[in-house]
Structures are given as C-alpha cells and as structure tokens.
Design a protein around this motif. Structure first.
Motif, PDB file in Angstrom:
ATOM      1  N   PRO A   1       0.819  -1.218   0.000  1.00 40.28           N
ATOM      2  CA  PRO A   1       0.000   0.000   0.000  1.00 40.28           C
ATOM      3  C   PRO A   1       0.856   1.273   0.000  1.00 40.28           C
ATOM      4  CG  PRO A   1      -0.892  -1.591   1.545  1.00 40.28           C
ATOM      5  CD  PRO A   1       0.424  -2.139   1.067  1.00 40.28           C
ATOM      6  N   GLN A   2       1.995   1.232   0.681  1.00 42.66           N
ATOM      7  CA  GLN A   2       2.869   2.406   0.726  1.00 42.66           C
ATOM      8  C   GLN A   2       3.404   2.748  -0.667  1.00 42.66           C
ATOM      9  OE1 GLN A   2       3.226  -0.371   2.615  1.00 42.66           O
ATOM     10  NE2 GLN A   2       2.604   0.358   4.624  1.00 42.66           N
ATOM     11  N   ALA A   3       3.842   1.743  -1.405  1.00 46.17           N
ATOM     12  CA  ALA A   3       4.371   1.983  -2.754  1.00 46.17           C
ATOM     13  C   ALA A   3       3.272   2.489  -3.683  1.00 46.17           C
ATOM     14  CB  ALA A   3       4.996   0.707  -3.311  1.00 46.17           C
ATOM     15  N   ALA A   4       2.068   2.001  -3.491  1.00 46.23           N
ATOM     16  CA  ALA A   4       0.946   2.468  -4.315  1.00 46.23           C
ATOM     17  C   ALA A   4       0.583   3.908  -3.964  1.00 46.23           C
ATOM     18  CB  ALA A   4      -0.257   1.547  -4.119  1.00 46.23           C
ATOM     19  N   ARG A   5       0.525   4.210  -2.677  1.00 50.80           N
ATOM     20  CA  ARG A   5       0.138   5.569  -2.252  1.00 50.80           C
ATOM     21  C   ARG A   5       1.153   6.620  -2.694  1.00 50.80           C
ATOM     22  NH1 ARG A   5      -1.020   2.831   2.896  1.00 50.80           N
ATOM     23  NH2 ARG A   5      -3.193   2.207   2.772  1.00 50.80           N
ATOM     24  N   LEU A   6       2.422   6.241  -2.758  1.00 47.21           N
ATOM     25  CA  LEU A   6       3.444   7.193  -3.201  1.00 47.21           C
ATOM     26  C   LEU A   6       3.229   7.633  -4.651  1.00 47.21           C
ATOM     27  CD1 LEU A   6       6.739   5.812  -1.629  1.00 47.21           C
ATOM     28  CD2 LEU A   6       5.691   8.038  -1.215  1.00 47.21           C
ATOM     29  N   GLN A   7       2.481   6.861  -5.400  1.00 42.20           N
ATOM     30  CA  GLN A   7       2.246   7.181  -6.805  1.00 42.20           C
ATOM     31  C   GLN A   7       0.953   7.965  -7.028  1.00 42.20           C
ATOM     32  OE1 GLN A   7       3.190   3.914  -9.603  1.00 42.20           O
ATOM     33  NE2 GLN A   7       3.570   2.680  -7.770  1.00 42.20           N
ATOM     34  N   ALA A   8       0.181   8.143  -5.982  1.00 40.02           N
ATOM     35  CA  ALA A   8      -1.141   8.770  -6.115  1.00 40.02           C
ATOM     36  C   ALA A   8      -1.070  10.186  -6.680  1.00 40.02           C
ATOM     37  CB  ALA A   8      -1.861   8.761  -4.772  1.00 40.02           C
ATOM     38  N   ALA A   9      -0.110  10.978  -6.244  1.00 43.17           N
ATOM     39  CA  ALA A   9      -0.019  12.366  -6.720  1.00 43.17           C
ATOM     40  C   ALA A   9       0.224  12.415  -8.228  1.00 43.17           C
ATOM     41  CB  ALA A   9       1.088  13.106  -5.975  1.00 43.17           C
ATOM     42  N   ARG A  10       1.134  11.579  -8.713  1.00 43.15           N
ATOM     43  CA  ARG A  10       1.426  11.538 -10.154  1.00 43.15           C
ATOM     44  C   ARG A  10       0.195  11.119 -10.950  1.00 43.15           C
ATOM     45  NH1 ARG A  10       4.139   6.963 -10.702  1.00 43.15           N
ATOM     46  NH2 ARG A  10       2.320   5.984 -11.584  1.00 43.15           N
ATOM     47  N   ILE A  11      -0.489  10.094 -10.474  1.00 45.98           N
ATOM     48  CA  ILE A  11      -1.675   9.588 -11.169  1.00 45.98           C
ATOM     49  C   ILE A  11      -2.766  10.656 -11.199  1.00 45.98           C
ATOM     50  CG2 ILE A  11      -3.523   7.876 -11.055  1.00 45.98           C
ATOM     51  CD1 ILE A  11      -1.399   5.987  -9.718  1.00 45.98           C
ATOM     52  N   ALA A  12      -2.997  11.294 -10.059  1.00 45.86           N
ATOM     53  CA  ALA A  12      -4.037  12.326  -9.974  1.00 45.86           C
ATOM     54  C   ALA A  12      -3.736  13.489 -10.912  1.00 45.86           C
ATOM     55  CB  ALA A  12      -4.162  12.814  -8.536  1.00 45.86           C
TER      56      ALA A  12
ATOM     57  N   ALA B   1      -1.877  13.437 -13.644  1.00 47.83           N
ATOM     58  CA  ALA B   1      -1.990  13.002 -15.042  1.00 47.83           C
ATOM     59  C   ALA B   1      -3.444  12.847 -15.479  1.00 47.83           C
ATOM     60  CB  ALA B   1      -1.241  11.685 -15.241  1.00 47.83           C
ATOM     61  N   ARG B   2      -4.312  12.496 -14.557  1.00 53.52           N
ATOM     62  CA  ARG B   2      -5.724  12.281 -14.889  1.00 53.52           C
ATOM     63  C   ARG B   2      -6.590  13.512 -14.631  1.00 53.52           C
ATOM     64  NH1 ARG B   2      -7.557   7.112 -15.807  1.00 53.52           N
ATOM     65  NH2 ARG B   2      -5.928   5.540 -15.737  1.00 53.52           N
ATOM     66  N   GLY B   3      -6.028  14.489 -13.937  1.00 47.17           N
ATOM     67  CA  GLY B   3      -6.805  15.681 -13.629  1.00 47.17           C
ATOM     68  C   GLY B   3      -7.915  15.415 -12.625  1.00 47.17           C
ATOM     69  N   ILE B   4      -7.636  14.550 -11.676  1.00 43.31           N
ATOM     70  CA  ILE B   4      -8.616  14.228 -10.632  1.00 43.31           C
ATOM     71  C   ILE B   4      -7.978  14.486  -9.273  1.00 43.31           C
ATOM     72  CG2 ILE B   4      -9.862  12.533 -12.029  1.00 43.31           C
ATOM     73  CD1 ILE B   4      -8.340  10.307 -10.602  1.00 43.31           C
ATOM     74  N   PRO B   5      -8.775  14.602  -8.221  1.00 40.80           N
ATOM     75  CA  PRO B   5      -8.193  14.839  -6.898  1.00 40.80           C
ATOM     76  C   PRO B   5      -7.353  13.641  -6.424  1.00 40.80           C
ATOM     77  CG  PRO B   5     -10.578  15.200  -6.877  1.00 40.80           C
ATOM     78  CD  PRO B   5     -10.233  14.610  -8.198  1.00 40.80           C
ATOM     79  N   GLU B   6      -6.264  13.950  -5.761  1.00 41.86           N
ATOM     80  CA  GLU B   6      -5.406  12.890  -5.230  1.00 41.86           C
ATOM     81  C   GLU B   6      -6.168  12.028  -4.228  1.00 41.86           C
ATOM     82  OE1 GLU B   6      -1.205  12.298  -2.804  1.00 41.86           O
ATOM     83  OE2 GLU B   6      -1.604  14.225  -3.762  1.00 41.86           O
ATOM     84  N   THR B   7      -7.102  12.635  -3.517  1.00 45.63           N
ATOM     85  CA  THR B   7      -7.888  11.869  -2.542  1.00 45.63           C
ATOM     86  C   THR B   7      -8.700  10.765  -3.220  1.00 45.63           C
ATOM     87  OG1 THR B   7      -9.636  13.542  -2.658  1.00 45.63           O
ATOM     88  CG2 THR B   7      -8.046  13.725  -0.839  1.00 45.63           C
ATOM     89  N   ALA B   8      -9.136  11.000  -4.452  1.00 40.78           N
ATOM     90  CA  ALA B   8      -9.889   9.969  -5.183  1.00 40.78           C
ATOM     91  C   ALA B   8      -8.994   8.771  -5.499  1.00 40.78           C
ATOM     92  CB  ALA B   8     -10.473  10.547  -6.465  1.00 40.78           C
ATOM     93  N   VAL B   9      -7.750   9.055  -5.851  1.00 43.68           N
ATOM     94  CA  VAL B   9      -6.800   7.976  -6.142  1.00 43.68           C
ATOM     95  C   VAL B   9      -6.459   7.228  -4.856  1.00 43.68           C
ATOM     96  CG1 VAL B   9      -4.519   7.405  -7.069  1.00 43.68           C
ATOM     97  CG2 VAL B   9      -5.866   9.232  -8.119  1.00 43.68           C
TER      98      VAL B   9
ATOM     99  N   ASN C   1      -6.944   2.488  -1.304  1.00 42.01           N
ATOM    100  CA  ASN C   1      -7.378   1.932  -0.017  1.00 42.01           C
ATOM    101  C   ASN C   1      -8.466   0.878  -0.197  1.00 42.01           C
ATOM    102  OD1 ASN C   1      -5.578   3.542   1.380  1.00 42.01           O
ATOM    103  ND2 ASN C   1      -7.073   5.147   1.771  1.00 42.01           N
ATOM    104  N   GLU C   2      -9.391   1.131  -1.115  1.00 44.88           N
ATOM    105  CA  GLU C   2     -10.479   0.177  -1.368  1.00 44.88           C
ATOM    106  C   GLU C   2      -9.964  -1.129  -1.968  1.00 44.88           C
ATOM    107  OE1 GLU C   2     -13.096   2.362  -3.924  1.00 44.88           O
ATOM    108  OE2 GLU C   2     -13.987   3.494  -2.267  1.00 44.88           O
ATOM    109  N   ASN C   3      -8.823  -1.064  -2.622  1.00 45.82           N
ATOM    110  CA  ASN C   3      -8.260  -2.246  -3.280  1.00 45.82           C
ATOM    111  C   ASN C   3      -7.053  -2.812  -2.544  1.00 45.82           C
ATOM    112  OD1 ASN C   3      -9.697  -2.731  -6.018  1.00 45.82           O
ATOM    113  ND2 ASN C   3      -9.560  -0.520  -5.762  1.00 45.82           N
ATOM    114  N   THR C   4      -6.948  -2.490  -1.271  1.00 50.38           N
ATOM    115  CA  THR C   4      -5.873  -3.041  -0.450  1.00 50.38           C
ATOM    116  C   THR C   4      -6.394  -4.271   0.274  1.00 50.38           C
ATOM    117  OG1 THR C   4      -4.850  -0.874  -0.146  1.00 50.38           O
ATOM    118  CG2 THR C   4      -4.290  -2.570   1.462  1.00 50.38           C
TER     119      THR C   4
ATOM    120  N   LYS D   1      -9.827   0.143 -12.479  1.00 56.65           N
ATOM    121  CA  LYS D   1     -10.796   1.011 -11.796  1.00 56.65           C
ATOM    122  C   LYS D   1     -10.465   2.486 -12.008  1.00 56.65           C
ATOM    123  CE  LYS D   1     -12.343  -2.499  -8.665  1.00 56.65           C
ATOM    124  NZ  LYS D   1     -12.355  -3.075  -7.346  1.00 56.65           N
ATOM    125  N   LEU D   2      -9.188   2.802 -12.150  1.00 56.20           N
ATOM    126  CA  LEU D   2      -8.815   4.187 -12.456  1.00 56.20           C
ATOM    127  C   LEU D   2      -9.431   4.619 -13.784  1.00 56.20           C
ATOM    128  CD1 LEU D   2      -5.050   4.309 -11.417  1.00 56.20           C
ATOM    129  CD2 LEU D   2      -6.862   5.808 -10.551  1.00 56.20           C
TER     130      LEU D   2
END
Length: 189
Positions: A133-144, A146-154, A159-162, A183-184
């Motif tokens: 989960p830590q490695a996934a969460r570290l990527q949330a800002a980049r994903i958000a 790139a997709r133009g969505i809130p980081e909290t959504a990522v 979290n839902e897929n942990t 899901k993204l």
C-alpha cells in the motif's frame, strides 16, 4: 525374464494412475471447487474480453497508471513463460546502474522521500501483480495530476483495493496493480 513382465506392468499401471487419472481427478476437483483460480484468475470485462490475470503483473508505464514492480523476465517484462529474476547480486555494477536508473525515473515522476525497494528492484519471479500500500500511495499524486482528478480519489481507490494478509496472518497487505488501474479508467470516463 519373469521379473521383467511385472515391472513393465507396474510401470504402465503407475503411468496411467500418476500421469493420467490422478492429474485429471485433481484438475476436476480444482475446477469444481475453485473455478476462477483453476482458470488462471482472469479478469474479464463486460464484453467478455480477457484483460489480464490477478496473479501475473502487467507492464504499465504511462503516468496516469499505477506502476508495478519492475520485471526482468526474458524477452519482455512480465513474461509468464520465462519467470525468473536477473540473478544479479547487490554488488553487480550493471544491477546497481539499473536500480539507479529506476530510482531516477521515479524521482523524475515527482516521487519524493524514500523509494520502496519494490519499485526499484525486480522480484525473484518477475511477475508480481501486487505492490505494498505504501508503494501504491506514493504514486497517487502523479496519477491524480496526469488524470486531472483529486489525489484523494486515487488514495481512496488504492485503499479500497488493499487486501490484508492472507488468513489475517500470512504475508503483508497488498494492492493489485491491474485491478487499481482498471478502476482508475472508470473514474475518468
């Protein structure tokens, strides 16, 4: 000569039992009790198209996706028919260069702080479908971004897929990269 005939008959009998009947029986039981797992834990979309497996990692390198653990399988990454690591040791100059390049790529993507080893080093099988989960969460800002969505959504999606440790005690918490990435894609459509 009289000892040869029983030996040949036993050989034929055990070949039929161990090479035919037993595998067919075990396969039949597996398909009856665990149909999804026996068929490779495939992820299939609504149109019936196979998208991948929950058990085998897939390459993702676009910034809008969760990046998996690196793979060093032969011919191409995440090749299930060539599972295996690089066999390079921690003091191998080529290995150190490869890890440094991976860390540089992660830093250039905006990742700060400590880089989890699983994002810089390939696994022994080269097929890991999960990240911590830590490695996934570290990527949330980049994903958000790139997709133009809130980081909290990522973060929420991660979290839902942990999944926790198996049976509550075996292994560590893990995030299936393919499941999150699929899901993204539904978040931004």
């Amino acid at each position: 000569m009289k000892d040869i005939k029983p030996a040949i008959l036993l050989f034929i009998m055990f070949t039929i039992i161990c090479g035919g009947i037993y595998p067919a029986l075990v396969t039949g039981i597996a398909h009856a009790l665990f149909p999804d797992q026996a068929k490779g834990s495939l992820i299939i979309d609504k149109a019936g198209k196979e998208l991948g497996s929950n058990l085998i990692g897939q390459p993702f390198s676009a910034p809008q996706y969760l990046w998996p653990r690196p793979s060093v399988t032969a011919e191409f990454g995440y090749n299930p028919s060539a599972s295996g690591g690089s066999n390079s040791g921690q003091t191998n100059p080529d290995y150190l260069k490869t890890v440094a390049e991976r860390v540089k790529t992660l830093r250039e993507s905006g990742m700060t702080g400590l880089i989890p080893t699983e994002l810089a080093q390939a696994s022994a099988s080269g097929l890991d479908p999960h990240l911590s989960p830590q490695a996934a969460r570290l990527q949330a800002a980049r994903i958000a971004k790139a997709r133009g969505i809130p980081e909290t959504a990522v973060q929420k999606l991660i979290n839902e897929n942990t999944a926790g440790p198996q049976l509550g005690i075996l292994g560590a918490a893990r995030v299936n990269v393919l499941a999150v990435n699929l899901k993204l894609d539904t978040l931004t459509r």
